[in-house]
Design a protein around this motif. Structure first.
Motif, PDB file in Angstrom:
ATOM      1  N   ALA A 138       0.750  -1.079   0.073  1.00 58.47           N
ATOM      2  CA  ALA A 138      -0.070   0.048  -0.082  1.00 58.47           C
ATOM      3  C   ALA A 138       0.922   1.186   0.080  1.00 58.47           C
ATOM      4  O   ALA A 138       1.082   2.023   0.999  1.00 58.47           O
ATOM      5  N   VAL A 139       1.425   1.504  -1.306  1.00 58.70           N
ATOM      6  CA  VAL A 139       2.401   2.865  -1.317  1.00 58.70           C
ATOM      7  C   VAL A 139       1.239   4.031  -0.974  1.00 58.70           C
ATOM      8  O   VAL A 139       1.651   5.054  -0.681  1.00 58.70           O
ATOM      9  N   ARG A 148      -9.895   5.292  -4.110  1.00 59.61           N
ATOM     10  CA  ARG A 148      -9.673   6.179  -4.741  1.00 59.61           C
ATOM     11  C   ARG A 148      -8.067   5.918  -5.525  1.00 59.61           C
ATOM     12  O   ARG A 148      -7.406   5.374  -4.806  1.00 59.61           O
ATOM     13  N   ARG A 149      -7.735   6.410  -6.743  1.00 58.64           N
ATOM     14  CA  ARG A 149      -6.518   6.134  -7.521  1.00 58.64           C
ATOM     15  C   ARG A 149      -5.526   7.096  -6.872  1.00 58.64           C
ATOM     16  O   ARG A 149      -4.246   6.714  -6.661  1.00 58.64           O
ATOM     17  N   TRP A 150      -5.903   8.149  -6.498  1.00 63.05           N
ATOM     18  CA  TRP A 150      -5.125   9.348  -6.026  1.00 63.05           C
ATOM     19  C   TRP A 150      -4.650   9.324  -4.645  1.00 63.05           C
ATOM     20  O   TRP A 150      -5.637   8.622  -3.811  1.00 63.05           O
ATOM     21  N   ASN A 151      -3.954  10.157  -4.004  1.00 60.22           N
ATOM     22  CA  ASN A 151      -3.656  10.248  -2.418  1.00 60.22           C
ATOM     23  C   ASN A 151      -4.291  11.273  -1.765  1.00 60.22           C
ATOM     24  O   ASN A 151      -5.264  11.881  -2.421  1.00 60.22           O
ATOM     25  N   GLU A 152      -4.066  11.296  -0.605  1.00 59.13           N
ATOM     26  CA  GLU A 152      -4.976  12.206   0.107  1.00 59.13           C
ATOM     27  C   GLU A 152      -4.888  13.680  -0.485  1.00 59.13           C
ATOM     28  O   GLU A 152      -5.563  14.620  -0.064  1.00 59.13           O
ATOM     29  N   GLN A 153      -3.880  14.029  -1.401  1.00 54.70           N
ATOM     30  CA  GLN A 153      -3.802  15.684  -1.722  1.00 54.70           C
ATOM     31  C   GLN A 153      -4.218  15.500  -3.208  1.00 54.70           C
ATOM     32  O   GLN A 153      -4.090  16.446  -3.866  1.00 54.70           O
ATOM     33  N   GLY A 154      -4.937  14.488  -3.664  1.00 57.82           N
ATOM     34  CA  GLY A 154      -5.310  14.372  -5.053  1.00 57.82           C
ATOM     35  C   GLY A 154      -4.181  14.005  -5.942  1.00 57.82           C
ATOM     36  O   GLY A 154      -4.488  14.465  -7.060  1.00 57.82           O
ATOM     37  N   GLY A 238       1.272  16.694  -8.871  1.00 60.29           N
ATOM     38  CA  GLY A 238       1.757  17.577  -8.011  1.00 60.29           C
ATOM     39  C   GLY A 238       2.642  18.525  -8.079  1.00 60.29           C
ATOM     40  O   GLY A 238       3.076  18.630  -9.390  1.00 60.29           O
ATOM     41  N   SER A 239       2.990  19.138  -7.129  1.00 62.72           N
ATOM     42  CA  SER A 239       4.043  20.104  -7.109  1.00 62.72           C
ATOM     43  C   SER A 239       5.158  19.955  -6.363  1.00 62.72           C
ATOM     44  O   SER A 239       6.343  20.660  -6.455  1.00 62.72           O
ATOM     45  N   SER A 240       5.307  18.866  -5.605  1.00 62.94           N
ATOM     46  CA  SER A 240       6.365  18.580  -4.939  1.00 62.94           C
ATOM     47  C   SER A 240       6.122  16.978  -4.515  1.00 62.94           C
ATOM     48  O   SER A 240       5.202  16.458  -4.578  1.00 62.94           O
ATOM     49  N   LEU A 241       7.461  16.545  -3.982  1.00 68.45           N
ATOM     50  CA  LEU A 241       7.285  14.993  -3.694  1.00 68.45           C
ATOM     51  C   LEU A 241       6.330  14.883  -2.503  1.00 68.45           C
ATOM     52  O   LEU A 241       6.303  15.401  -1.397  1.00 68.45           O
ATOM     53  N   ALA A 242       5.437  13.953  -2.773  1.00 72.97           N
ATOM     54  CA  ALA A 242       4.257  13.365  -1.853  1.00 72.97           C
ATOM     55  C   ALA A 242       4.755  12.681  -0.590  1.00 72.97           C
ATOM     56  O   ALA A 242       5.825  12.083  -0.721  1.00 72.97           O
ATOM     57  N   PRO A 243       4.038  12.829   0.435  1.00 70.25           N
ATOM     58  CA  PRO A 243       4.531  11.912   1.826  1.00 70.25           C
ATOM     59  C   PRO A 243       5.129  10.630   1.466  1.00 70.25           C
ATOM     60  O   PRO A 243       5.994   9.987   1.944  1.00 70.25           O
ATOM     61  N   SER A 244       4.273   9.803   0.751  1.00 70.43           N
ATOM     62  CA  SER A 244       4.605   8.237   0.681  1.00 70.43           C
ATOM     63  C   SER A 244       6.047   8.207  -0.024  1.00 70.43           C
ATOM     64  O   SER A 244       6.756   7.469   0.441  1.00 70.43           O
TER      65      SER A 244
END
Length: 439
Positions: A138-139, A148-154, A238-244
């Motif tokens: 679960a990346v 959903r396909r996207w993360n918590e930030q869309g 995104g605009s920066s590296l996601a937390p995952s």
């Protein structure tokens, strides 16, 4: 030629409608999997994130793995099971599930089957052959949990593994990528919550128009290329590296390296023929693309065991893929999980995306459009559990990425296990087949 054009449009229309209708009918009529009455492969699938994570942790402990937990929130974690090998720089398999959250049902089931297999037969486990294994469960736990396909930030995590310089360059307006996306976004970005029947009909008409007059290949290219200028729209990188990625990258650098050679497998669902897995080598690897494709055929293209190339699984050549292939249209895509190879320092390394087909592309897009419309416009916390949107949206997304039929689940587990075993065998017996890294 003037007569051929209407015929081409008509043929595309008929094929698109027939494929979608057949998929809906087949999926509706086929009996759902029922564990333990169906073949045992169905028993590895979990209906939701929480039970899947609990089962993964238990199976990892039974297989003698060391478990690491990376917290996205207090309740949502990326779980990483490491089965070490007794060597200073052991060849290493990294296996990922859930980069696109809702697609994690398949990859999680494969990982559970692998752990059980190795726990039941320790003599056949990779560690006994000198191979280290790192299973990343679960990346995108948020997407797995919320459907959903996207993360918590869309954000699409498979378009997000980029440097600050790359984000800056990709976010600039006026690019081919942005123009291509803006030309087609009316097809999937709805401006209100989904109204059944009305929006179903509206989407169907839009899809037929787009496929017939614009061509499925062009529409798909606009979809899969990703975009970096419209945060509330689908396929945002995104605009920066996601937390995952920010959490996972240092862990992999510590636990999956150094290694004499390495293979990364990332399991996805959605594209390609139903129940058939397409193996996608890195799609934008420059001069190394040919060597990666050759290595993919050498390591994974054997006809013995589970699967026959061309029937049960496919190896896509991006240079020759037509619009129906899983890898078509990816020439502008950036930021996929293959980028981890740049950070691990493996002298020999390759990545493979294992993509299991589910339903026709227009139905996949419809599921994503419904989920986004419900997420943005139906109100926060409507479905509980920290998830925005509604149960309708989550159900629509799960319905196109997670098939509950016994035949599909059996093929996913068997082919997923087979691919991992082929990777382990190559790393243990013929690491020279893994291409040298030139970056």
């Amino acid at each position: 030629s003037t007569q051929a054009m209407p015929r081409t449009v008509l043929a595309r229309t008929v094929l698109a409608l027939a494929a979608a209708a057949f998929a809906v009918l087949y999926t509706t009529l086929e009996a759902p999997a029922s564990c333990p009455h169906d073949p045992p492969e169905s028993c590895f699938f979990s209906e939701a994130y929480a039970p899947a994570r609990a089962r993964f942790r238990e199976a990892a402990a039974l297989a003698g793995a060391t478990l690491h937990q990376l917290n996205i929130t207090a309740d949502l974690t990326i779980d990483v099971a490491v089965i070490p090998a007794n060597a200073a720089t052991p060849p290493t398999l990294v296996h990922m599930s859930g980069t696109h959250g809702v697609e994690a049902h398949a990859g999680s089931a494969v990982q559970l089957a692998l752990l059980k297999r190795w726990a039941d037969a320790p003599a056949d486990a990779p560690s006994s052959r000198g191979v280290r294994v790192v299973l990343v469960h679960a990346v995108n736990p948020h997407g797995f949990h919320c459907g959903r396909r996207w993360n918590e930030q869309g954000v699409d995590l498979n378009r997000n593994l980029l440097s600050e310089r790359e984000f800056a360059a990709l976010s600039e307006g006026g690019s081919e990528r942005a123009a291509l996306y803006d030309e087609h976004e009316w097809l999937w970005n709805m401006d209100q919550a989904w109204t059944p029947l009305f929006d179903d009909a509206r989407f169907a008409l839009r899809a037929v128009y787009a496929i017939c007059l614009l061509g499925m290949g062009k529409v798909k290219r606009a979809l899969v290329s990703g975009q970096y200028h419209a945060a509330s729209s689908l396929f945002y990188g995104g605009s920066s590296l996601a937390p995952s990625h920010a959490l996972l990258l240092p862990l992999l650098q510590r636990e999956a390296a150094p290694a004499s050679a390495g293979i990364l497998i990332d399991v996805h669902t959605g594209l390609g023929p139903r129940g058939v897995d397409s193996l996608l080598p890195p799609l934008n690897d420059g001069a190394a693309q040919a060597s990666h494709l050759a290595a993919t055929h050498s390591i994974f293209g054997e006809g013995e065991g589970e699967g026959v190339l061309g029937a049960d699984f496919l190896i896509d050549d991006p240079a020759e893929a037509d619009s129906g292939a899983a890898s078509s249209g990816y020439d502008l895509a950036r930021g996929s999980t293959s980028g981890y190879l740049l950070h691990l320092g493996w002298p020999r390394g390759m990545s493979i995306t294992q993509e299991f087909g589910t339903v026709p592309g227009p139905l996949v897009l419809r599921g994503l459009a419904i989920e986004r419309a419900e997420w943005l416009h139906a109100g926060p916390q409507a479905s509980g559990g920290g998830c925005r949107g509604t149960a309708r949206g989550a159900h629509a997304a799960r319905g196109v990425f997670f098939l509950r039929s016994a035949s599909w689940q059996r093929r996913v587990v068997r082919r997923g296990v087979r691919l991992a075993e082929q990777a382990v065998r190559a790393l243990a017996e013929a690491p020279e087949k893994v291409p040298l890294r030139t970056d």
